[in-house]
Scaffold this active site. Structure first.
Site, PDB file in Angstrom:
ATOM      1  N   THR A  72      -0.943  10.396   1.598  1.00  0.00           N
ATOM      2  CA  THR A  72      -1.195   8.957   1.763  1.00  0.00           C
ATOM      3  C   THR A  72      -2.221   8.790   2.887  1.00  0.00           C
ATOM      4  O   THR A  72      -2.615   9.767   3.530  1.00  0.00           O
ATOM      5  CB  THR A  72       0.085   8.195   2.183  1.00  0.00           C
ATOM      6  OG1 THR A  72       0.544   8.750   3.424  1.00  0.00           O
ATOM      7  CG2 THR A  72       1.166   8.283   1.145  1.00  0.00           C
ATOM      8  N   ASN A  93      11.354  16.259  14.547  1.00  0.00           N
ATOM      9  CA  ASN A  93       9.931  16.591  14.623  1.00  0.00           C
ATOM     10  C   ASN A  93       9.389  16.248  16.002  1.00  0.00           C
ATOM     11  O   ASN A  93       9.785  15.231  16.585  1.00  0.00           O
ATOM     12  CB  ASN A  93       9.169  15.801  13.546  1.00  0.00           C
ATOM     13  CG  ASN A  93       7.874  16.466  13.164  1.00  0.00           C
ATOM     14  OD1 ASN A  93       7.609  17.614  13.548  1.00  0.00           O
ATOM     15  ND2 ASN A  93       7.058  15.762  12.404  1.00  0.00           N
ATOM     16  N   ALA A 100       9.586  -0.174   3.651  1.00  0.00           N
ATOM     17  CA  ALA A 100       8.755  -0.483   4.826  1.00  0.00           C
ATOM     18  C   ALA A 100       9.155   0.433   5.971  1.00  0.00           C
ATOM     19  O   ALA A 100      10.342   0.649   6.225  1.00  0.00           O
ATOM     20  CB  ALA A 100       8.937  -1.952   5.218  1.00  0.00           C
ATOM     21  N   GLY A 101       8.166   0.972   6.639  1.00  0.00           N
ATOM     22  CA  GLY A 101       8.464   1.852   7.762  1.00  0.00           C
ATOM     23  C   GLY A 101       7.215   2.057   8.594  1.00  0.00           C
ATOM     24  O   GLY A 101       6.090   1.890   8.100  1.00  0.00           O
ATOM     25  N   TYR A 146      11.249   7.932  15.492  1.00  0.00           N
ATOM     26  CA  TYR A 146      11.165   7.907  14.019  1.00  0.00           C
ATOM     27  C   TYR A 146      12.308   8.708  13.403  1.00  0.00           C
ATOM     28  O   TYR A 146      12.996   8.239  12.486  1.00  0.00           O
ATOM     29  CB  TYR A 146       9.812   8.490  13.622  1.00  0.00           C
ATOM     30  CG  TYR A 146       9.508   8.483  12.132  1.00  0.00           C
ATOM     31  CD1 TYR A 146       9.125   7.302  11.485  1.00  0.00           C
ATOM     32  CD2 TYR A 146       9.569   9.656  11.382  1.00  0.00           C
ATOM     33  CE1 TYR A 146       8.814   7.304  10.135  1.00  0.00           C
ATOM     34  CE2 TYR A 146       9.260   9.662  10.033  1.00  0.00           C
ATOM     35  CZ  TYR A 146       8.881   8.488   9.414  1.00  0.00           C
ATOM     36  OH  TYR A 146       8.571   8.485   8.074  1.00  0.00           O
ATOM     37  N   LEU A 195       8.900  12.213  23.916  1.00  0.00           N
ATOM     38  CA  LEU A 195       9.851  11.275  24.528  1.00  0.00           C
ATOM     39  C   LEU A 195       9.460  10.885  25.957  1.00  0.00           C
ATOM     40  O   LEU A 195       9.509   9.708  26.335  1.00  0.00           O
ATOM     41  CB  LEU A 195      11.261  11.896  24.505  1.00  0.00           C
ATOM     42  CG  LEU A 195      12.400  11.017  24.978  1.00  0.00           C
ATOM     43  CD1 LEU A 195      12.522   9.753  24.131  1.00  0.00           C
ATOM     44  CD2 LEU A 195      13.721  11.782  24.948  1.00  0.00           C
ATOM     45  N   LYS A 208      15.269   7.449  10.962  1.00  0.00           N
ATOM     46  CA  LYS A 208      15.393   7.957   9.585  1.00  0.00           C
ATOM     47  C   LYS A 208      16.720   8.680   9.377  1.00  0.00           C
ATOM     48  O   LYS A 208      17.268   8.685   8.276  1.00  0.00           O
ATOM     49  CB  LYS A 208      14.206   8.867   9.247  1.00  0.00           C
ATOM     50  CG  LYS A 208      12.856   8.130   9.227  1.00  0.00           C
ATOM     51  CD  LYS A 208      12.814   7.090   8.126  1.00  0.00           C
ATOM     52  CE  LYS A 208      11.442   6.439   7.985  1.00  0.00           C
ATOM     53  NZ  LYS A 208      11.385   5.434   6.913  1.00  0.00           N
ATOM     54  N   ASP A 236       7.779 -10.743   7.658  1.00  0.00           N
ATOM     55  CA  ASP A 236       7.944  -9.643   8.616  1.00  0.00           C
ATOM     56  C   ASP A 236       9.447  -9.420   8.749  1.00  0.00           C
ATOM     57  O   ASP A 236      10.175 -10.300   9.222  1.00  0.00           O
ATOM     58  CB  ASP A 236       7.322 -10.035   9.965  1.00  0.00           C
ATOM     59  CG  ASP A 236       7.446  -8.891  10.970  1.00  0.00           C
ATOM     60  OD1 ASP A 236       8.401  -8.078  10.862  1.00  0.00           O
ATOM     61  OD2 ASP A 236       6.588  -8.805  11.867  1.00  0.00           O
ATOM     62  N   ARG A 290       0.850  -1.198   0.000  1.00  0.00           N
ATOM     63  CA  ARG A 290       0.000   0.000   0.000  1.00  0.00           C
ATOM     64  C   ARG A 290       0.884   1.248   0.000  1.00  0.00           C
ATOM     65  O   ARG A 290       2.132   1.148   0.043  1.00  0.00           O
ATOM     66  CB  ARG A 290      -0.917   0.022   1.218  1.00  0.00           C
ATOM     67  CG  ARG A 290      -0.133   0.128   2.505  1.00  0.00           C
ATOM     68  CD  ARG A 290      -1.060   0.200   3.710  1.00  0.00           C
ATOM     69  NE  ARG A 290      -0.307   0.613   4.869  1.00  0.00           N
ATOM     70  CZ  ARG A 290      -0.521   0.187   6.107  1.00  0.00           C
ATOM     71  NH1 ARG A 290      -1.484  -0.690   6.320  1.00  0.00           N
ATOM     72  NH2 ARG A 290       0.196   0.637   7.110  1.00  0.00           N
TER      73      ARG A 290
HETATM   74  P1  NAD Z   1       2.336   2.863   4.937  1.00  0.00           P
HETATM   75  O1  NAD Z   1       2.104   2.611   6.382  1.00  0.00           O
HETATM   76  O2  NAD Z   1       1.153   3.087   4.073  1.00  0.00           O
HETATM   77  O3  NAD Z   1       3.168   1.636   4.321  1.00  0.00           O
HETATM   78  C1  NAD Z   1       4.241   1.020   4.985  1.00  0.00           C
HETATM   79  C2  NAD Z   1       4.261  -0.443   4.615  1.00  0.00           C
HETATM   80  O4  NAD Z   1       5.352  -1.075   5.315  1.00  0.00           O
HETATM   81  C3  NAD Z   1       2.971  -1.169   5.042  1.00  0.00           C
HETATM   82  O5  NAD Z   1       2.443  -1.886   3.957  1.00  0.00           O
HETATM   83  C4  NAD Z   1       3.444  -2.086   6.159  1.00  0.00           C
HETATM   84  O6  NAD Z   1       2.708  -3.283   6.266  1.00  0.00           O
HETATM   85  C5  NAD Z   1       4.892  -2.337   5.765  1.00  0.00           C
HETATM   86  N1  NAD Z   1       5.657  -2.813   6.920  1.00  0.00           N
HETATM   87  C6  NAD Z   1       5.644  -2.286   8.178  1.00  0.00           C
HETATM   88  N2  NAD Z   1       6.395  -3.056   8.996  1.00  0.00           N
HETATM   89  C7  NAD Z   1       6.889  -4.072   8.256  1.00  0.00           C
HETATM   90  C8  NAD Z   1       7.716  -5.189   8.545  1.00  0.00           C
HETATM   91  N3  NAD Z   1       8.169  -5.422   9.784  1.00  0.00           N
HETATM   92  N4  NAD Z   1       8.013  -6.062   7.542  1.00  0.00           N
HETATM   93  C9  NAD Z   1       7.551  -5.843   6.288  1.00  0.00           C
HETATM   94  N5  NAD Z   1       6.754  -4.799   5.965  1.00  0.00           N
HETATM   95  C10 NAD Z   1       6.431  -3.912   6.932  1.00  0.00           C
HETATM   96  O7  NAD Z   1       3.384   4.069   4.871  1.00  0.00           O
HETATM   97  P2  NAD Z   1       3.738   5.097   3.688  1.00  0.00           P
HETATM   98  O8  NAD Z   1       3.160   6.416   4.041  1.00  0.00           O
HETATM   99  O9  NAD Z   1       3.468   4.504   2.353  1.00  0.00           O
HETATM  100  O10 NAD Z   1       5.327   5.219   3.916  1.00  0.00           O
HETATM  101  C11 NAD Z   1       6.280   4.432   3.226  1.00  0.00           C
HETATM  102  C12 NAD Z   1       7.665   4.847   3.682  1.00  0.00           C
HETATM  103  O11 NAD Z   1       7.844   6.244   3.440  1.00  0.00           O
HETATM  104  C13 NAD Z   1       7.916   4.659   5.177  1.00  0.00           C
HETATM  105  O12 NAD Z   1       9.263   4.248   5.359  1.00  0.00           O
HETATM  106  C14 NAD Z   1       7.695   6.035   5.751  1.00  0.00           C
HETATM  107  O13 NAD Z   1       8.393   6.213   6.951  1.00  0.00           O
HETATM  108  C15 NAD Z   1       8.242   6.910   4.637  1.00  0.00           C
HETATM  109  N6  NAD Z   1       7.720   8.285   4.634  1.00  0.00           N
HETATM  110  C16 NAD Z   1       6.415   8.559   4.409  1.00  0.00           C
HETATM  111  C17 NAD Z   1       5.971   9.889   4.381  1.00  0.00           C
HETATM  112  C18 NAD Z   1       4.521  10.267   4.101  1.00  0.00           C
HETATM  113  O14 NAD Z   1       4.217  11.459   4.081  1.00  0.00           O
HETATM  114  N7  NAD Z   1       3.633   9.314   3.868  1.00  0.00           N
HETATM  115  C19 NAD Z   1       6.866  10.926   4.615  1.00  0.00           C
HETATM  116  C20 NAD Z   1       8.204  10.604   4.861  1.00  0.00           C
HETATM  117  C21 NAD Z   1       8.627   9.282   4.840  1.00  0.00           C
END
Ligand code: NAD
Length: 451
Positions: A392, A349, A290-291, A355, A298, A359, A262, A218
């Site tokens: 998103t 942040n 993945a994240g 986080y 804190l 990062k 996982d 996703r």
């Molecule tokens: P999201 O939560 O929609 O998708 C993250 C995906 O990672 C999920 O499908 C989840 O199941 C998978 N995941 C989590 N833990 C896992 C694990 N242990 N093993 C395998 N898969 C795992 O998030 P997103 O918004 O699409 O973000 C994607 C990446 O971009 C992340 O690393 C996030 O930190 C980074 N990011 C997002 C934004 C934003 O604005 N959305 C901004 C900066 C950075």
């Protein structure tokens, strides 16, 4: 969550009211899926005397069938330029910075909507002397300011090309000029000579390559998988078993395959490495996407919230890299590793100590692995993208006022789309990015946060 303000200001009356009230007027950005050519109009090239890049740029644009009217000729007066490209490598001292002004001042207001300003320089530490180093460093402040001044979806880029790396310019220049960089502005990319594979075509640059994308079921990861597939890669889409159904649906859209794991499980890196070896004889592109977030200030954060974020966002990436690079390497020569950092990891942040630490750690990892002699010798590049506010599900859940601030507090006055991050990942994964390694490319519309 659609950006209603963007749609409103894109309408005639909305644009008028916003202009009257002095409100931001975001321009709908031109993206690859909107069609049209990568460089949709003429490009005016300027050169400070003694520069080494204007001629290579002219040749590249001729190859790409892009018109390059000479600065000052009649066509320049009639057609809005799609881009202004200035070779500033000849700027050898501060008094010659005036040449930036001389080239851009008379032209910048004629730039087409979603146009580009691209300045080419030399990495300051490779300058011949201290005066040249200062002048070349000045380019960064200049480009960052130009990015903040540009309107109507236009963006600015600084490409610092090491002497001897001229042959690696094509990929980064094409990215900077094209709609693939729609949400990238005010950024500096350094181009080294790399152990260069020639840039292939720009239509399907990843043909024949195998890519692994984590967190692909996703959000951004799903779009990364689809974009790499559209660029020709066979994509192995990985996500946790709980996301299995969505994962298979995405894998189907890419004509790739789904792999459930996982990444925090002890045996996950080995399982993934074995899968890639047995099914594909290795892998060419690894996108660590993945994240997770577990936001809390804190003093209120539970230990589990700290541990989970560091485990998924950083430790799992280290472990997977070790499994793919160590022993009999699974990542092939000329491979690409792209990590997904965040502007939180650059600026910090509130509520995101865990986080942001994870990062920022990824940035350290990228720089260290890119410097590894064996990795560099094998032509493997290692980079990060740092997304800003991306539209998103994660950001749709953010409270309205914070969401509006995230959307507007950047030079393009709007949030990015997942495809903007995916395009940056696809660029860093491409053969044409062989000269780009150890870097962090922000995809944030030049967010004020950490700018
Ligand atoms: P999201 O939560 O929609 O998708 C993250 C995906 O990672 C999920 O499908 C989840 O199941 C998978 N995941 C989590 N833990 C896992 C694990 N242990 N093993 C395998 N898969 C795992 O998030 P997103 O918004 O699409 O973000 C994607 C990446 O971009 C992340 O690393 C996030 O930190 C980074 N990011 C997002 C934004 C934003 O604005 N959305 C901004 C900066 C950075």
């Amino acid at each position: 969550m659609p950006d209603r303000y963007l749609s409103w200001t894109a309408s005639g009356p909305g644009r008028l009211v916003a202009a009257r009230l002095g409100l931001p007027r975001p321009e709908p950005l031109r993206r690859r899926q909107d069609g049209g050519s990568d460089v949709p109009g003429p490009v005016v090239i300027g050169a400070a005397e003694g520069g080494r890049l204007a001629e290579p740029v002219r040749r590249l644009l001729a190859d790409w069938a892009v018109a390059t009217p000479d600065a000052g000729d009649a066509r320049e007066a009639t057609d809005s330029p799609a881009a202004l490209v200035l070779d500033a490598t000849g700027v050898a001292g501060s008094e010659r910075l005036r040449e930036l002004y001389a080239f851009l001042h008379p032209r910048i207001r004629a730039l087409a909507p979603c146009g580009r300003v691209v300045v080419l320089g030399t990495p300051p530490e490779l300058a011949a002397d201290t005066r040249e180093a200062a002048a070349q460093r000045a380019l960064e402040g200049f480009v960052r300011s130009v990015g903040k001044e540009l309107r109507r979806g236009a963006t600015a880029h600084l490409l610092l090309v090491e002497p001897g790396a001229e042959q690696q310019l094509a990929g980064p220049l094409r990215f900077a000029l094209s709609p693939r960089s729609a949400y990238v502005s005010g950024q500096t990319l350094r181009i080294a000579s790399g152990s260069g594979t020639e840039p292939g075509g720009f239509e399907r640059p990843l043909s024949g390559r195998v890519a692994l994308v984590t967190g692909a079921s996703r959000g951004i990861g799903a779009t990364v998988a689809q974009t790499l597939a559209a660029d020709g890669a066979h994509v192995v889409c990985l996500d946790v078993p709980a996301q299995g159904a969505d994962l298979r649906a995405i894998a189907d859209t890419t004509a790739g395959e789904a792999l459930e794991a996982d990444l925090t499980d002890a045996d996950a890196p080995r399982r993934v490495a074995d899968h890639l070896t047995q099914q594909h004889g290795g892998v060419d592109i690894v996108v660590h996407n993945a994240g997770i977030t577990r936001d809390r200030t804190l003093g209120r954060m539970e230990p589990g919230q700290w541990d989970a974020v560091v485990a998924v966002n950083l430790t799992a990436v280290e472990r997977l890299n070790e499994a793919l690079l160590g022993g009999e390497p699974v990542l092939r020569d000329g491979g690409r590793i792209v990590c997904t950092s965040s502007i939180s990891g650059i600026a910090g942040n509130v509520g995101q100590t865990n986080y942001a630490a994870s990062k920022a750690g990824l940035i350290g990892l990228v720089q260290a692995v890119a410097r590894d002699r064996e990795v560099a010798r094998r032509g493997i590049t290692v980079n990060a993208v740092a997304p800003g506010f991306i539209e998103t599900r994660m950001t749709a859940a953010v409270p309205l006022l914070i969401r509006e601030a995230g959307r507007r507090l950047n030079s393009l006055s709007q949030g990015g789309q997942p495809v903007d991050v995916a395009e940056a990942v696809a660029f860093l994964s491409s053969p044409g990015a062989a000269g780009v390694t150890g870097q962090v490319l922000r995809v944030c519309g030049q967010a004020l946060l950490g700018a």
